[in-house]
Design a protein around this motif. Structure first.
Motif, PDB file in Angstrom:
ATOM      1  N   ILE A  63       1.124  -1.130  -0.044  1.00  0.00           N
ATOM      2  CA  ILE A  63      -0.017   0.111   0.127  1.00  0.00           C
ATOM      3  C   ILE A  63       0.816   1.191   0.155  1.00  0.00           C
ATOM      4  CG2 ILE A  63      -1.527   1.458   1.268  1.00  0.00           C
ATOM      5  CD1 ILE A  63      -2.743  -1.428   2.130  1.00  0.00           C
ATOM      6  N   PHE A  64       1.978   1.174   0.909  1.00  0.00           N
ATOM      7  CA  PHE A  64       2.876   2.391   0.891  1.00  0.00           C
ATOM      8  C   PHE A  64       3.623   2.559  -0.552  1.00  0.00           C
ATOM      9  CE2 PHE A  64       7.035   3.875   1.090  1.00  0.00           C
ATOM     10  CZ  PHE A  64       6.893   5.260   1.813  1.00  0.00           C
ATOM     11  N   LEU A  65       3.853   1.416  -1.259  1.00  0.00           N
ATOM     12  CA  LEU A  65       4.344   1.605  -2.542  1.00  0.00           C
ATOM     13  C   LEU A  65       3.341   2.191  -3.466  1.00  0.00           C
ATOM     14  CD1 LEU A  65       6.918   1.007  -4.298  1.00  0.00           C
ATOM     15  CD2 LEU A  65       5.959  -1.161  -4.837  1.00  0.00           C
ATOM     16  N   ILE A  66       2.304   1.816  -3.380  1.00  0.00           N
ATOM     17  CA  ILE A  66       1.275   2.354  -4.239  1.00  0.00           C
ATOM     18  C   ILE A  66       1.084   3.654  -4.004  1.00  0.00           C
ATOM     19  CG2 ILE A  66      -1.203   2.133  -5.073  1.00  0.00           C
ATOM     20  CD1 ILE A  66      -1.069  -0.897  -4.343  1.00  0.00           C
ATOM     21  N   PHE A  67       0.747   4.008  -3.038  1.00  0.00           N
ATOM     22  CA  PHE A  67       0.651   5.484  -2.817  1.00  0.00           C
ATOM     23  C   PHE A  67       1.749   6.404  -2.972  1.00  0.00           C
ATOM     24  CE2 PHE A  67      -3.319   3.983  -0.427  1.00  0.00           C
ATOM     25  CZ  PHE A  67      -3.965   4.989  -0.826  1.00  0.00           C
ATOM     26  N   ASP A  68       2.970   5.781  -2.686  1.00  0.00           N
ATOM     27  CA  ASP A  68       4.145   6.633  -3.260  1.00  0.00           C
ATOM     28  C   ASP A  68       4.210   6.992  -4.556  1.00  0.00           C
ATOM     29  OD1 ASP A  68       6.770   7.806  -2.119  1.00  0.00           O
ATOM     30  OD2 ASP A  68       7.832   5.931  -3.028  1.00  0.00           O
ATOM     31  N   VAL A  69       3.996   5.995  -5.490  1.00  0.00           N
ATOM     32  CA  VAL A  69       3.770   5.927  -6.901  1.00  0.00           C
ATOM     33  C   VAL A  69       3.047   7.205  -7.388  1.00  0.00           C
ATOM     34  CG1 VAL A  69       3.460   4.688  -8.940  1.00  0.00           C
ATOM     35  CG2 VAL A  69       4.987   3.736  -7.200  1.00  0.00           C
ATOM     36  N   GLU A  70       1.644   6.950  -6.845  1.00  0.00           N
ATOM     37  CA  GLU A  70       0.538   7.862  -7.085  1.00  0.00           C
ATOM     38  C   GLU A  70       0.907   9.305  -6.758  1.00  0.00           C
ATOM     39  OE1 GLU A  70      -2.383   5.901  -5.005  1.00  0.00           O
ATOM     40  OE2 GLU A  70      -2.681   4.524  -6.429  1.00  0.00           O
ATOM     41  N   ILE A  71       1.702   9.631  -5.707  1.00  0.00           N
ATOM     42  CA  ILE A  71       2.067  10.984  -5.367  1.00  0.00           C
ATOM     43  C   ILE A  71       2.991  11.421  -6.393  1.00  0.00           C
ATOM     44  CG2 ILE A  71       3.612  12.133  -3.850  1.00  0.00           C
ATOM     45  CD1 ILE A  71       2.629  10.590  -1.291  1.00  0.00           C
ATOM     46  N   SER A  94      -9.096  15.772  -9.430  1.00  0.00           N
ATOM     47  CA  SER A  94     -10.346  15.316  -8.507  1.00  0.00           C
ATOM     48  C   SER A  94     -10.791  14.211  -8.681  1.00  0.00           C
ATOM     49  CB  SER A  94     -11.637  16.306  -8.372  1.00  0.00           C
ATOM     50  OG  SER A  94     -12.009  16.184  -9.425  1.00  0.00           O
ATOM     51  N   SER A  95     -11.030  13.624  -9.758  1.00  0.00           N
ATOM     52  CA  SER A  95     -11.295  11.932 -10.152  1.00  0.00           C
ATOM     53  C   SER A  95     -10.285  11.136  -9.772  1.00  0.00           C
ATOM     54  CB  SER A  95     -11.692  11.887 -11.524  1.00  0.00           C
ATOM     55  OG  SER A  95     -10.484  12.013 -12.354  1.00  0.00           O
ATOM     56  N   PHE A  96      -9.149  11.520  -9.999  1.00  0.00           N
ATOM     57  CA  PHE A  96      -7.867  10.548  -9.409  1.00  0.00           C
ATOM     58  C   PHE A  96      -7.945  10.694  -8.146  1.00  0.00           C
ATOM     59  CE2 PHE A  96      -3.444  10.105  -8.767  1.00  0.00           C
ATOM     60  CZ  PHE A  96      -3.132   8.763  -9.613  1.00  0.00           C
ATOM     61  N   ILE A  97      -8.009  11.619  -7.319  1.00  0.00           N
ATOM     62  CA  ILE A  97      -7.808  11.477  -5.923  1.00  0.00           C
ATOM     63  C   ILE A  97      -8.926  10.934  -5.313  1.00  0.00           C
ATOM     64  CG2 ILE A  97      -8.034  13.082  -3.782  1.00  0.00           C
ATOM     65  CD1 ILE A  97      -6.279  15.062  -5.396  1.00  0.00           C
ATOM     66  N   ILE A  99     -10.586   8.430  -6.669  1.00  0.00           N
ATOM     67  CA  ILE A  99     -10.268   6.759  -7.022  1.00  0.00           C
ATOM     68  C   ILE A  99      -9.366   6.370  -5.953  1.00  0.00           C
ATOM     69  CG2 ILE A  99      -9.026   5.366  -8.598  1.00  0.00           C
ATOM     70  CD1 ILE A  99     -10.303   6.739 -10.870  1.00  0.00           C
ATOM     71  N   LEU A 100      -8.299   7.453  -5.397  1.00  0.00           N
ATOM     72  CA  LEU A 100      -7.393   6.747  -4.559  1.00  0.00           C
ATOM     73  C   LEU A 100      -8.034   6.734  -2.976  1.00  0.00           C
ATOM     74  CD1 LEU A 100      -4.186   9.150  -5.139  1.00  0.00           C
ATOM     75  CD2 LEU A 100      -4.379   6.750  -5.822  1.00  0.00           C
ATOM     76  N   ILE A 101      -8.921   7.586  -2.673  1.00  0.00           N
ATOM     77  CA  ILE A 101      -9.716   7.641  -1.713  1.00  0.00           C
ATOM     78  C   ILE A 101     -10.835   6.556  -1.509  1.00  0.00           C
ATOM     79  CG2 ILE A 101     -11.352   8.728  -0.096  1.00  0.00           C
ATOM     80  CD1 ILE A 101     -10.153  11.305  -0.995  1.00  0.00           C
ATOM     81  N   LEU A 102     -11.327   6.201  -2.639  1.00  0.00           N
ATOM     82  CA  LEU A 102     -12.205   4.972  -2.711  1.00  0.00           C
ATOM     83  C   LEU A 102     -11.503   3.374  -2.589  1.00  0.00           C
ATOM     84  CD1 LEU A 102     -14.798   5.692  -5.675  1.00  0.00           C
ATOM     85  CD2 LEU A 102     -15.251   5.783  -3.239  1.00  0.00           C
ATOM     86  N   GLY A 103     -10.153   3.552  -3.071  1.00  0.00           N
ATOM     87  CA  GLY A 103      -9.375   2.497  -2.749  1.00  0.00           C
ATOM     88  C   GLY A 103      -8.688   2.165  -1.310  1.00  0.00           C
ATOM     89  N   LEU A 104      -8.769   3.412  -0.626  1.00  0.00           N
ATOM     90  CA  LEU A 104      -8.342   3.595   0.665  1.00  0.00           C
ATOM     91  C   LEU A 104      -9.245   3.031   1.346  1.00  0.00           C
ATOM     92  CD1 LEU A 104      -5.987   3.745   2.678  1.00  0.00           C
ATOM     93  CD2 LEU A 104      -6.848   6.357   2.770  1.00  0.00           C
ATOM     94  N   TYR A 105     -10.545   3.415   1.167  1.00  0.00           N
ATOM     95  CA  TYR A 105     -11.685   3.164   2.076  1.00  0.00           C
ATOM     96  C   TYR A 105     -12.122   1.408   2.082  1.00  0.00           C
ATOM     97  CZ  TYR A 105     -16.370   2.712   3.455  1.00  0.00           C
ATOM     98  OH  TYR A 105     -17.781   2.654   4.103  1.00  0.00           O
ATOM     99  N   LEU A 106     -12.033   0.979   0.709  1.00  0.00           N
ATOM    100  CA  LEU A 106     -12.186  -0.351   0.578  1.00  0.00           C
ATOM    101  C   LEU A 106     -10.943  -1.364   1.276  1.00  0.00           C
ATOM    102  CD1 LEU A 106     -13.079  -0.452  -3.351  1.00  0.00           C
ATOM    103  CD2 LEU A 106     -14.505  -0.977  -1.284  1.00  0.00           C
ATOM    104  N   GLU A 107      -9.763  -0.915   1.143  1.00  0.00           N
ATOM    105  CA  GLU A 107      -8.916  -1.363   2.061  1.00  0.00           C
ATOM    106  C   GLU A 107      -9.075  -1.353   3.406  1.00  0.00           C
ATOM    107  OE1 GLU A 107      -5.283   0.527   0.415  1.00  0.00           O
ATOM    108  OE2 GLU A 107      -5.357  -0.635  -1.329  1.00  0.00           O
TER     109      GLU A 107
END
Length: 117
Positions: A63-71, A94-97, A99-107
């Motif tokens: 998860i850290f690696l994914i969020f690091d790449v997304e930053i 905003s759509s990209f962010i 999607i990130l928030i939805l992924g974090l919520y699902l995790e």
């Protein structure tokens, strides 16, 4: 056209030579019990040298690696704001962010972020 073919042939030749060199260099002797055991001053080991792997730690690292790449993907949008319209930039970012928030919520809901069960 000929330069493309020559560059492809040169890259394939170099790649093949590197693979063959690595294959020749990495020849290993047969593994035996003495070489596979950890060294503890000449004595037999007291316990196993292999520790169990924590799956939760692995998931947090992924998860850290994914969020690091997304930053890294988000950072150039600051420069793009000067080149595009504000509305299209806002909708894309905003759509990209979202999607990130939805992924974090699902995790979070699936319990991936829970360290202890």
């Amino acid at each position: 056209m000929i330069t493309t073919i020559i560059s492809i042939m040169v890259s394939l030749t170099i790649s093949t030579l590197l693979i063959m060199t690595c294959f020749i260099i990495s020849k290993k002797a047969k593994n035996n019990r003495e070489k596979m055991t950890p060294f503890e001053c000449g004595f037999d080991p007291k316990s196993s040298s292999r520790m169990p792997f924590s799956m939760q730690f692995f998931m947090i690292a992924i998860i850290f690696l994914i969020f690091d790449v997304e930053i890294i993907i988000i950072l150039p949008t600051i420069k793009i704001i000067q080149m595009t319209e504000l509305t299209s930039w806002f909708l894309t970012t905003s759509s990209f962010i979202i999607i990130l928030i939805l992924g974090l919520y699902l995790e979070w809901k699936n319990g991936i972020l829970e360290w202890s069960n």
